[in-house]
Design an enzyme around this catalytic site. Structure first.
Site, short mmCIF file in Angstrom:
data_model
loop_
_atom_site.label_atom_id
_atom_site.label_comp_id
_atom_site.label_asym_id
_atom_site.label_seq_id
_atom_site.Cartn_x
_atom_site.Cartn_y
_atom_site.Cartn_z
N GLY A 70 0.79 -1.35 0.17
CA GLY A 70 -0.03 -0.05 -0.11
C GLY A 70 0.90 1.16 0.13
O GLY A 70 1.19 1.87 -0.96
N ARG A 71 1.62 1.38 1.11
CA ARG A 71 2.11 2.60 1.40
C ARG A 71 3.27 2.84 0.34
O ARG A 71 3.54 4.16 -0.16
CB ARG A 71 2.77 2.68 2.82
CG ARG A 71 3.17 4.11 3.16
CD ARG A 71 4.05 3.74 4.67
NE ARG A 71 3.12 3.26 5.60
CZ ARG A 71 2.50 3.92 6.53
NH1 ARG A 71 2.47 5.18 6.46
NH2 ARG A 71 1.66 3.11 7.26
N ARG B 92 -2.30 11.49 10.18
CA ARG B 92 -1.26 10.91 10.68
C ARG B 92 -0.14 11.54 11.71
O ARG B 92 -0.19 10.77 12.66
CB ARG B 92 -0.29 10.32 9.53
CG ARG B 92 -0.99 9.48 8.49
CD ARG B 92 -0.05 9.00 7.39
NE ARG B 92 1.02 7.98 7.83
CZ ARG B 92 2.19 8.56 8.16
NH1 ARG B 92 2.61 9.57 8.03
NH2 ARG B 92 3.15 7.53 8.77
N TYR C 203 -0.27 9.21 14.98
CA TYR C 203 1.08 8.73 15.09
C TYR C 203 2.11 9.55 15.53
O TYR C 203 3.06 8.98 15.83
CB TYR C 203 1.15 7.37 14.23
CG TYR C 203 0.21 6.87 13.44
CD1 TYR C 203 -0.67 6.03 14.18
CD2 TYR C 203 0.08 6.91 11.88
CE1 TYR C 203 -1.69 5.44 13.25
CE2 TYR C 203 -0.79 6.37 11.07
CZ TYR C 203 -1.79 5.65 12.03
OH TYR C 203 -2.61 4.87 11.30
N CYS D 111 -9.91 23.05 16.69
CA CYS D 111 -9.77 23.29 18.03
C CYS D 111 -9.46 21.93 18.87
O CYS D 111 -10.37 21.45 19.67
CB CYS D 111 -11.17 23.79 18.51
SG CYS D 111 -11.38 25.37 17.79
N GLU D 112 -8.22 21.70 18.77
CA GLU D 112 -7.61 20.60 19.67
C GLU D 112 -6.32 20.69 19.39
O GLU D 112 -5.77 20.88 18.25
CB GLU D 112 -8.30 19.33 18.92
CG GLU D 112 -7.75 18.04 19.55
CD GLU D 112 -8.84 16.88 19.35
OE1 GLU D 112 -7.99 16.03 19.46
OE2 GLU D 112 -9.82 17.11 19.21
N TYR E 71 -2.73 6.85 3.19
CA TYR E 71 -3.10 7.14 4.75
C TYR E 71 -3.25 8.71 4.83
O TYR E 71 -2.86 9.16 5.89
CB TYR E 71 -2.32 6.53 5.73
CG TYR E 71 -2.00 4.77 5.31
CD1 TYR E 71 -3.38 4.29 5.79
CD2 TYR E 71 -0.80 4.34 4.95
CE1 TYR E 71 -3.06 2.75 5.25
CE2 TYR E 71 -0.92 2.94 4.69
CZ TYR E 71 -1.81 2.23 4.86
OH TYR E 71 -1.79 0.85 4.49
C1 LIG Z 1 -2.89 -2.01 5.81
C2 LIG Z 1 -2.65 -3.52 5.23
C3 LIG Z 1 -1.88 -3.58 4.19
C4 LIG Z 1 -1.09 -2.84 3.60
O1 LIG Z 1 0.06 -2.27 4.34
P1 LIG Z 1 1.12 -0.98 3.80
O2 LIG Z 1 2.02 -0.83 5.01
O3 LIG Z 1 0.40 0.25 3.30
O4 LIG Z 1 2.00 -1.83 2.73
C5 LIG Z 1 -1.79 -4.92 3.54
N1 LIG Z 1 -2.40 -6.01 3.94
C6 LIG Z 1 -3.29 -5.81 5.09
C7 LIG Z 1 -4.10 -7.19 5.39
C8 LIG Z 1 -3.49 -4.83 5.55
O5 LIG Z 1 -4.19 -4.54 6.76
#
Ligand SMILES: *Cc1c(COP(=O)(O)O)cnc(C)c1O
Length: 409
Positions: free
Chosen positions: A267-268, A304, A308, A333-334, A362
Protein backbone atom coordinates in the site's frame (compact mmCIF):
# COMPACT_ATOMS: atom_id res chain seq x y z
CA UNK A 1 6.94 23.72 -7.29
CA UNK A 2 5.20 21.46 -9.78
CA UNK A 3 3.36 18.16 -9.76
CA UNK A 4 4.75 16.61 -12.94
CA UNK A 5 4.38 19.57 -15.36
CA UNK A 6 1.52 21.33 -13.56
CA UNK A 7 2.40 24.29 -11.32
CA UNK A 8 0.84 23.72 -7.90
CA UNK A 9 -0.45 27.33 -7.73
CA UNK A 10 -2.61 26.54 -10.78
CA UNK A 11 -4.26 23.67 -8.92
CA UNK A 12 -4.74 25.77 -5.79
CA UNK A 13 -6.31 28.52 -7.91
CA UNK A 14 -8.73 26.23 -9.74
CA UNK A 15 -9.61 23.67 -7.08
CA UNK A 16 -8.96 25.55 -3.86
CA UNK A 17 -7.10 24.30 -0.81
CA UNK A 18 -6.55 22.06 1.03
CA UNK A 19 -6.30 19.51 -1.77
CA UNK A 20 -4.47 16.22 -2.24
CA UNK A 21 -2.44 16.06 -5.44
CA UNK A 22 -1.33 12.69 -6.85
CA UNK A 23 1.07 11.98 -9.70
CA UNK A 24 0.08 9.32 -12.21
CA UNK A 25 3.69 8.93 -13.40
CA UNK A 26 4.91 8.35 -9.84
CA UNK A 27 2.20 5.80 -9.10
CA UNK A 28 3.11 3.96 -12.29
CA UNK A 29 6.81 4.09 -11.53
CA UNK A 30 6.28 2.73 -8.01
CA UNK A 31 4.02 -0.03 -9.32
CA UNK A 32 6.66 -0.99 -11.89
CA UNK A 33 9.58 -0.87 -9.45
CA UNK A 34 7.73 -3.03 -6.92
CA UNK A 35 6.82 -5.56 -9.62
CA UNK A 36 10.36 -5.61 -11.01
CA UNK A 37 11.71 -6.17 -7.49
CA UNK A 38 9.74 -9.42 -7.56
CA UNK A 39 10.95 -10.53 -10.99
CA UNK A 40 12.56 -13.61 -9.40
CA UNK A 41 9.18 -14.74 -8.04
CA UNK A 42 7.63 -16.77 -10.86
CA UNK A 43 3.98 -17.00 -9.79
CA UNK A 44 2.51 -13.97 -8.05
CA UNK A 45 -0.40 -11.61 -7.59
CA UNK A 46 0.21 -8.05 -6.46
CA UNK A 47 -2.88 -6.76 -4.69
CA UNK A 48 -2.75 -3.06 -3.86
CA UNK A 49 -3.88 -2.35 -0.28
CA UNK A 50 -6.90 -0.22 -1.08
CA UNK A 51 -7.12 1.27 2.39
CA UNK A 52 -3.88 3.19 1.78
CA UNK A 53 -5.49 5.17 -1.06
CA UNK A 54 -8.95 4.11 -2.22
CA UNK A 55 -9.43 6.87 -4.79
CA UNK A 56 -11.06 5.36 -7.89
CA UNK A 57 -8.61 6.97 -10.31
CA UNK A 58 -5.63 5.80 -8.26
CA UNK A 59 -7.09 2.28 -8.35
CA UNK A 60 -7.59 2.63 -12.12
CA UNK A 61 -3.92 3.53 -12.61
CA UNK A 62 -2.90 0.43 -10.64
CA UNK A 63 -5.43 -1.80 -12.40
CA UNK A 64 -3.79 -0.76 -15.67
CA UNK A 65 -0.46 -1.83 -14.14
CA UNK A 66 -1.83 -5.33 -13.64
CA UNK A 67 -2.50 -4.93 -9.94
CA UNK A 68 -5.33 -6.55 -8.03
CA UNK A 69 -6.63 -5.34 -4.68
CA UNK A 70 -6.40 -6.18 -1.00
CA UNK A 71 -9.64 -4.96 0.56
CA UNK A 72 -10.79 -4.79 4.16
CA UNK A 73 -14.46 -3.92 3.66
CA UNK A 74 -17.19 -4.32 1.07
CA UNK A 75 -16.89 -0.60 0.39
CA UNK A 76 -13.31 -1.16 -0.70
CA UNK A 77 -14.31 -4.25 -2.70
CA UNK A 78 -16.86 -2.19 -4.62
CA UNK A 79 -14.19 0.41 -5.39
CA UNK A 80 -11.79 -2.24 -6.71
CA UNK A 81 -14.53 -3.69 -8.92
CA UNK A 82 -15.55 -0.22 -10.11
CA UNK A 83 -11.92 0.42 -11.09
CA UNK A 84 -12.10 -2.64 -13.34
CA UNK A 85 -10.12 -5.05 -11.19
CA UNK A 86 -11.08 -8.66 -11.85
CA UNK A 87 -12.91 -10.31 -8.91
CA UNK A 88 -10.33 -13.15 -8.91
CA UNK A 89 -7.64 -10.54 -8.21
CA UNK A 90 -9.34 -9.30 -5.04
CA UNK A 91 -8.28 -10.52 -1.59
CA UNK A 92 -10.50 -9.76 1.41
CA UNK A 93 -8.69 -9.27 4.75
CA UNK A 94 -9.95 -7.93 8.07
CA UNK A 95 -10.96 -9.21 11.52
CA UNK A 96 -14.53 -7.97 11.41
CA UNK A 97 -16.06 -9.08 8.12
CA UNK A 98 -19.81 -9.04 8.72
CA UNK A 99 -22.19 -11.69 7.38
CA UNK A 100 -23.50 -9.12 4.89
CA UNK A 101 -19.95 -8.38 3.71
CA UNK A 102 -19.04 -12.05 3.39
CA UNK A 103 -22.22 -12.67 1.40
CA UNK A 104 -21.54 -9.74 -0.92
CA UNK A 105 -17.95 -10.90 -1.50
CA UNK A 106 -19.14 -14.45 -2.23
CA UNK A 107 -21.67 -13.08 -4.71
CA UNK A 108 -18.93 -11.04 -6.39
CA UNK A 109 -16.73 -14.13 -6.70
CA UNK A 110 -13.59 -12.62 -5.18
CA UNK A 111 -10.30 -14.48 -5.41
CA UNK A 112 -9.54 -15.11 -1.77
CA UNK A 113 -10.82 -14.61 1.74
CA UNK A 114 -8.08 -14.22 4.32
CA UNK A 115 -9.77 -15.79 7.35
CA UNK A 116 -8.69 -14.15 10.60
CA UNK A 117 -10.21 -16.55 13.14
CA UNK A 118 -11.74 -19.98 13.52
CA UNK A 119 -15.07 -18.31 14.27
CA UNK A 120 -14.96 -16.33 11.03
CA UNK A 121 -13.96 -19.42 9.05
CA UNK A 122 -16.92 -21.41 10.34
CA UNK A 123 -19.30 -18.57 9.52
CA UNK A 124 -17.85 -18.18 6.04
CA UNK A 125 -18.14 -21.94 5.45
CA UNK A 126 -21.78 -21.91 6.52
CA UNK A 127 -22.66 -18.93 4.33
CA UNK A 128 -20.81 -20.25 1.27
CA UNK A 129 -22.24 -23.74 1.60
CA UNK A 130 -25.71 -22.21 1.94
CA UNK A 131 -25.18 -20.46 -1.39
CA UNK A 132 -23.85 -23.63 -3.00
CA UNK A 133 -20.39 -22.07 -3.31
CA UNK A 134 -16.89 -22.97 -2.29
CA UNK A 135 -14.93 -19.96 -1.04
CA UNK A 136 -11.21 -19.83 -1.85
CA UNK A 137 -9.48 -19.09 1.44
CA UNK A 138 -6.22 -18.63 3.27
CA UNK A 139 -5.79 -18.64 7.02
CA UNK A 140 -4.15 -15.50 8.37
CA UNK A 141 -1.44 -16.36 10.83
CA UNK A 142 -0.23 -14.17 13.66
CA UNK A 143 3.46 -15.10 13.65
CA UNK A 144 4.27 -13.25 16.90
CA UNK A 145 7.08 -11.10 15.55
CA UNK A 146 7.72 -7.52 16.53
CA UNK A 147 7.65 -5.49 13.33
CA UNK A 148 9.57 -2.69 15.03
CA UNK A 149 7.08 -0.09 13.86
CA UNK A 150 4.61 2.23 15.62
CA UNK A 151 2.38 0.29 18.06
CA UNK A 152 -0.81 1.42 16.31
CA UNK A 153 0.26 -0.06 12.97
CA UNK A 154 1.91 -3.22 14.26
CA UNK A 155 -0.25 -6.25 13.47
CA UNK A 156 1.86 -9.38 13.96
CA UNK A 157 2.52 -9.51 17.70
CA UNK A 158 0.76 -12.21 19.70
CA UNK A 159 -1.48 -9.71 21.50
CA UNK A 160 -2.61 -7.93 18.30
CA UNK A 161 -6.14 -8.69 17.10
CA UNK A 162 -5.09 -10.07 13.70
CA UNK A 163 -4.90 -13.68 12.54
CA UNK A 164 -4.73 -16.90 14.52
CA UNK A 165 -1.81 -17.68 16.84
CA UNK A 166 0.84 -19.63 14.96
CA UNK A 167 0.87 -22.20 17.77
CA UNK A 168 -2.79 -23.05 17.04
CA UNK A 169 -2.60 -22.66 13.28
CA UNK A 170 -2.24 -26.36 12.46
CA UNK A 171 -5.25 -27.36 14.50
CA UNK A 172 -7.48 -24.50 13.26
CA UNK A 173 -6.41 -25.12 9.67
CA UNK A 174 -7.34 -28.79 10.03
CA UNK A 175 -10.75 -27.97 11.42
CA UNK A 176 -11.60 -25.35 8.77
CA UNK A 177 -10.20 -27.39 5.88
CA UNK A 178 -12.76 -30.08 6.64
CA UNK A 179 -15.73 -27.74 6.28
CA UNK A 180 -17.90 -27.83 3.18
CA UNK A 181 -18.12 -24.35 1.65
CA UNK A 182 -14.44 -23.48 1.98
CA UNK A 183 -11.42 -24.43 -0.06
CA UNK A 184 -8.63 -23.62 2.37
CA UNK A 185 -5.59 -23.52 0.14
CA UNK A 186 -3.04 -21.35 1.89
CA UNK A 187 -1.85 -19.08 4.64
CA UNK A 188 -1.35 -15.33 4.99
CA UNK A 189 0.60 -12.86 7.12
CA UNK A 190 0.79 -9.10 7.42
CA UNK A 191 2.89 -7.98 10.38
CA UNK A 192 2.54 -4.21 10.19
CA UNK A 193 3.14 -1.07 8.21
CA UNK A 194 5.99 1.39 7.63
CA UNK A 195 8.63 -1.28 8.26
CA UNK A 196 12.15 0.10 8.08
CA UNK A 197 13.90 -3.24 8.34
CA UNK A 198 13.56 -6.54 6.49
CA UNK A 199 14.51 -8.71 9.49
CA UNK A 200 11.03 -8.97 11.08
CA UNK A 201 9.47 -9.67 7.67
CA UNK A 202 12.01 -12.39 7.01
CA UNK A 203 11.42 -13.88 10.48
CA UNK A 204 7.67 -14.00 9.78
CA UNK A 205 8.15 -15.52 6.30
CA UNK A 206 10.51 -18.19 7.66
CA UNK A 207 7.92 -19.17 10.28
CA UNK A 208 5.27 -19.26 7.56
CA UNK A 209 7.46 -21.52 5.41
CA UNK A 210 7.81 -23.95 8.31
CA UNK A 211 4.04 -23.90 8.75
CA UNK A 212 3.54 -24.66 5.04
CA UNK A 213 5.82 -27.69 5.38
CA UNK A 214 3.95 -28.81 8.48
CA UNK A 215 0.52 -28.40 6.85
CA UNK A 216 1.61 -30.31 3.76
CA UNK A 217 2.91 -33.04 6.05
CA UNK A 218 -0.57 -33.19 7.55
CA UNK A 219 -1.99 -33.79 4.09
CA UNK A 220 -3.16 -30.30 3.15
CA UNK A 221 -2.64 -28.95 -0.38
CA UNK A 222 -1.02 -25.52 0.01
CA UNK A 223 -1.00 -23.58 -3.24
CA UNK A 224 -1.18 -19.93 -2.12
CA UNK A 225 0.75 -17.87 0.41
CA UNK A 226 -0.04 -14.21 1.04
CA UNK A 227 2.93 -12.23 2.38
CA UNK A 228 0.99 -9.03 3.09
CA UNK A 229 2.40 -5.52 2.71
CA UNK A 230 4.27 -3.28 5.09
CA UNK A 231 7.32 -1.96 3.25
CA UNK A 232 8.16 1.51 4.58
CA UNK A 233 8.84 4.74 2.71
CA UNK A 234 11.19 7.59 3.59
CA UNK A 235 9.27 10.41 5.28
CA UNK A 236 12.37 12.42 6.20
CA UNK A 237 15.65 13.02 4.49
CA UNK A 238 18.12 10.38 5.61
CA UNK A 239 15.49 7.70 6.24
CA UNK A 240 16.45 4.72 4.15
CA UNK A 241 13.93 1.87 4.27
CA UNK A 242 14.65 -1.30 2.29
CA UNK A 243 14.02 -0.94 -1.45
CA UNK A 244 11.55 -3.14 -3.34
CA UNK A 245 14.60 -4.78 -4.96
CA UNK A 246 16.08 -5.71 -1.56
CA UNK A 247 12.67 -6.86 -0.36
CA UNK A 248 12.18 -8.93 -3.51
CA UNK A 249 15.60 -10.54 -3.18
CA UNK A 250 14.83 -11.57 0.40
CA UNK A 251 11.42 -12.93 -0.59
CA UNK A 252 12.88 -14.90 -3.50
CA UNK A 253 15.56 -16.40 -1.26
CA UNK A 254 13.18 -17.38 1.58
CA UNK A 255 10.39 -18.73 -0.63
CA UNK A 256 12.36 -20.42 -3.44
CA UNK A 257 11.24 -23.96 -2.54
CA UNK A 258 7.67 -23.17 -1.56
CA UNK A 259 6.10 -23.92 -4.94
CA UNK A 260 3.07 -21.69 -4.39
CA UNK A 261 1.50 -18.59 -5.86
CA UNK A 262 2.67 -15.67 -3.73
CA UNK A 263 0.35 -12.76 -3.02
CA UNK A 264 1.66 -9.31 -2.07
CA UNK A 265 -0.35 -6.47 -0.57
CA UNK A 266 1.70 -3.27 -0.86
CA UNK A 267 0.00 0.00 0.00
CA UNK A 268 2.19 2.76 1.37
CA UNK A 269 5.21 1.92 -0.79
CA UNK A 270 3.11 2.44 -3.92
CA UNK A 271 1.06 5.49 -2.95
CA UNK A 272 2.93 7.28 -0.14
CA UNK A 273 5.40 9.28 -2.17
CA UNK A 274 2.98 9.72 -5.08
CA UNK A 275 1.01 12.46 -3.37
CA UNK A 276 1.19 15.72 -1.46
CA UNK A 277 -1.35 17.69 0.52
CA UNK A 278 -1.41 21.23 -0.85
CA UNK A 279 -2.40 23.85 1.72
CA UNK A 280 -2.49 27.62 2.13
CA UNK A 281 -1.25 29.58 5.10
CA UNK A 282 -4.22 31.27 6.82
CA UNK A 283 -2.05 33.44 9.01
CA UNK A 284 1.11 33.46 11.07
CA UNK A 285 0.60 34.00 14.79
CA UNK A 286 3.28 35.11 17.23
CA UNK A 287 4.18 32.44 19.78
CA UNK A 288 5.98 32.51 23.12
CA UNK A 289 8.92 30.93 21.38
CA UNK A 290 8.37 30.03 17.74
CA UNK A 291 5.59 31.49 15.59
CA UNK A 292 2.56 29.35 14.68
CA UNK A 293 2.11 28.88 10.96
CA UNK A 294 -1.64 28.20 10.76
CA UNK A 295 -2.49 26.38 7.54
CA UNK A 296 -5.92 25.62 6.10
CA UNK A 297 -5.30 21.84 6.22
CA UNK A 298 -5.93 20.16 9.54
CA UNK A 299 -5.89 16.84 11.35
CA UNK A 300 -9.23 15.94 9.77
CA UNK A 301 -7.58 16.10 6.32
CA UNK A 302 -4.26 14.46 7.27
CA UNK A 303 -4.56 12.49 10.49
CA UNK A 304 -1.17 10.77 10.66
CA UNK A 305 0.64 13.39 12.76
CA UNK A 306 -2.21 13.54 15.30
CA UNK A 307 -2.71 9.76 15.27
CA UNK A 308 0.85 8.47 15.28
CA UNK A 309 3.03 11.52 15.87
CA UNK A 310 4.06 11.03 12.24
CA UNK A 311 6.46 13.33 10.41
CA UNK A 312 5.62 14.89 7.05
CA UNK A 313 8.06 17.07 5.16
CA UNK A 314 6.67 20.60 4.84
CA UNK A 315 7.86 22.98 2.13
CA UNK A 316 6.82 26.26 0.56
CA UNK A 317 5.49 26.03 -3.00
CA UNK A 318 7.27 29.27 -3.92
CA UNK A 319 10.20 29.49 -1.48
CA UNK A 320 12.08 32.80 -1.35
CA UNK A 321 15.22 31.12 -0.06
CA UNK A 322 14.87 32.23 3.57
CA UNK A 323 14.09 29.91 6.47
CA UNK A 324 12.13 30.06 9.70
CA UNK A 325 11.54 27.89 12.76
CA UNK A 326 7.81 27.43 13.27
CA UNK A 327 5.05 25.37 14.79
CA UNK A 328 2.90 24.11 11.90
CA UNK A 329 -0.73 23.79 12.98
CA UNK A 330 -4.22 23.48 11.53
CA UNK A 331 -7.33 25.43 12.53
CA UNK A 332 -9.04 22.64 14.51
CA UNK A 333 -9.86 23.28 18.13
CA UNK A 334 -7.66 20.59 19.57
CA UNK A 335 -3.96 20.72 20.40
CA UNK A 336 -3.59 17.39 18.58
CA UNK A 337 -4.10 19.40 15.39
CA UNK A 338 -0.36 20.04 15.20
CA UNK A 339 1.70 18.93 12.22
CA UNK A 340 5.08 19.91 13.66
CA UNK A 341 6.61 21.84 16.57
CA UNK A 342 9.81 23.81 16.22
CA UNK A 343 10.19 22.82 12.58
CA UNK A 344 12.98 24.37 10.53
CA UNK A 345 11.18 25.22 7.28
CA UNK A 346 10.86 27.66 4.39
CA UNK A 347 9.79 31.12 5.51
CA UNK A 348 6.04 31.53 5.05
CA UNK A 349 3.50 34.30 5.42
CA UNK A 350 -0.28 34.55 5.19
CA UNK A 351 -1.58 33.51 1.76
CA UNK A 352 1.48 31.44 0.81
CA UNK A 353 1.08 27.90 -0.47
CA UNK A 354 2.89 24.92 1.07
CA UNK A 355 2.83 21.15 0.80
CA UNK A 356 2.92 18.28 3.22
CA UNK A 357 4.97 15.64 1.47
CA UNK A 358 4.52 11.87 1.29
CA UNK A 359 0.78 12.21 1.79
CA UNK A 360 -0.41 9.85 -0.94
CA UNK A 361 -0.99 6.95 1.46
CA UNK A 362 -3.12 7.06 4.60
CA UNK A 363 -3.95 10.68 3.80
CA UNK A 364 -7.32 11.47 2.23
CA UNK A 365 -8.47 7.95 3.08
CA UNK A 366 -8.36 8.80 6.80
CA UNK A 367 -10.10 12.17 6.43
CA UNK A 368 -13.06 13.04 8.61
CA UNK A 369 -15.37 16.02 8.84
CA UNK A 370 -14.36 16.93 12.39
CA UNK A 371 -15.11 20.55 13.24
CA UNK A 372 -17.64 20.44 10.34
CA UNK A 373 -14.85 21.05 7.88
CA UNK A 374 -16.09 18.87 5.03
CA UNK A 375 -14.03 16.37 3.03
CA UNK A 376 -10.90 17.43 1.19
CA UNK A 377 -10.71 17.31 -2.64
CA UNK A 378 -8.28 15.13 -4.60
CA UNK A 379 -6.53 15.81 -7.91
CA UNK A 380 -4.62 13.51 -10.25
CA UNK A 381 -1.90 14.99 -12.44
CA UNK A 382 -0.75 13.42 -15.70
CA UNK A 383 2.01 15.34 -17.49
CA UNK A 384 0.69 18.82 -18.15
CA UNK A 385 -2.96 18.01 -17.42
CA UNK A 386 -4.84 17.41 -14.21
CA UNK A 387 -8.32 16.43 -13.10
CA UNK A 388 -10.33 16.63 -9.90
CA UNK A 389 -10.72 12.93 -9.05
CA UNK A 390 -12.66 13.50 -5.83
CA UNK A 391 -14.88 16.51 -5.30
CA UNK A 392 -14.60 18.53 -2.15
CA UNK A 393 -17.64 17.63 -0.03
CA UNK A 394 -18.55 20.73 1.86
CA UNK A 395 -19.98 20.91 5.33
CA UNK A 396 -23.40 21.82 3.93
CA UNK A 397 -23.65 18.57 1.97
CA UNK A 398 -22.85 16.62 5.12
CA UNK A 399 -25.46 18.56 7.07
CA UNK A 400 -28.00 17.74 4.34
CA UNK A 401 -27.74 14.07 5.38
CA UNK A 402 -28.91 14.96 8.90
CA UNK A 403 -32.47 15.39 10.09
CA UNK A 404 -34.20 16.82 13.14
CA UNK A 405 -37.11 14.51 14.06
CA UNK A 406 -40.58 15.98 14.18
CA UNK A 407 -40.88 15.34 17.91
CA UNK A 408 -37.95 17.62 18.48
CA UNK A 409 -38.86 20.38 16.06
C1 LIG B 1 -2.86 -2.19 5.72
C2 LIG B 1 -2.63 -3.52 5.14
C3 LIG B 1 -1.74 -3.70 4.08
C4 LIG B 1 -0.91 -2.59 3.50
O1 LIG B 1 0.11 -2.16 4.34
P1 LIG B 1 1.19 -1.12 3.79
O2 LIG B 1 2.06 -0.88 4.96
O3 LIG B 1 0.47 0.09 3.36
O4 LIG B 1 1.92 -1.79 2.67
C5 LIG B 1 -1.61 -4.97 3.54
N1 LIG B 1 -2.32 -6.01 4.02
C6 LIG B 1 -3.20 -5.87 5.03
C7 LIG B 1 -3.94 -7.06 5.51
C8 LIG B 1 -3.37 -4.64 5.64
O5 LIG B 1 -4.22 -4.51 6.66
Amino acid sequence: MHAEDVPLPTIAEEVGTPVYVYSRATLERHARVFREGLDAVPDKLIAFAVKSNPNLSVLKVLQQQGYGADVVSVGEMRRALAAGMAPEMIVFSGVGKTRAEITAALEAGIGQFNIESEEEGLELAELAAGMGLEARCALRINPDVDAGTHDKISTGKADNKFGVPISEAGQIFGKLAGQPGVRLRGVAVHIGSQLGDLAPLEAAFVKLGELVTFLRGAGHAITHVDLGGGLGVPYRKGENPPSPAEYGAMVARVTKDWDVRLIFEPGRVIAGNAGVLLTRVVRVKRGIKDPFVIVDAAMNDLARPALYGAYHGFDAVEPDGSQMTANIVGPICETGDTFAMGRECDALKAGDLAVFRTAGAYGATMASSYNSRGFVAEVLVDGDKFAVVADRIDAGAIMDAERVPEWLA
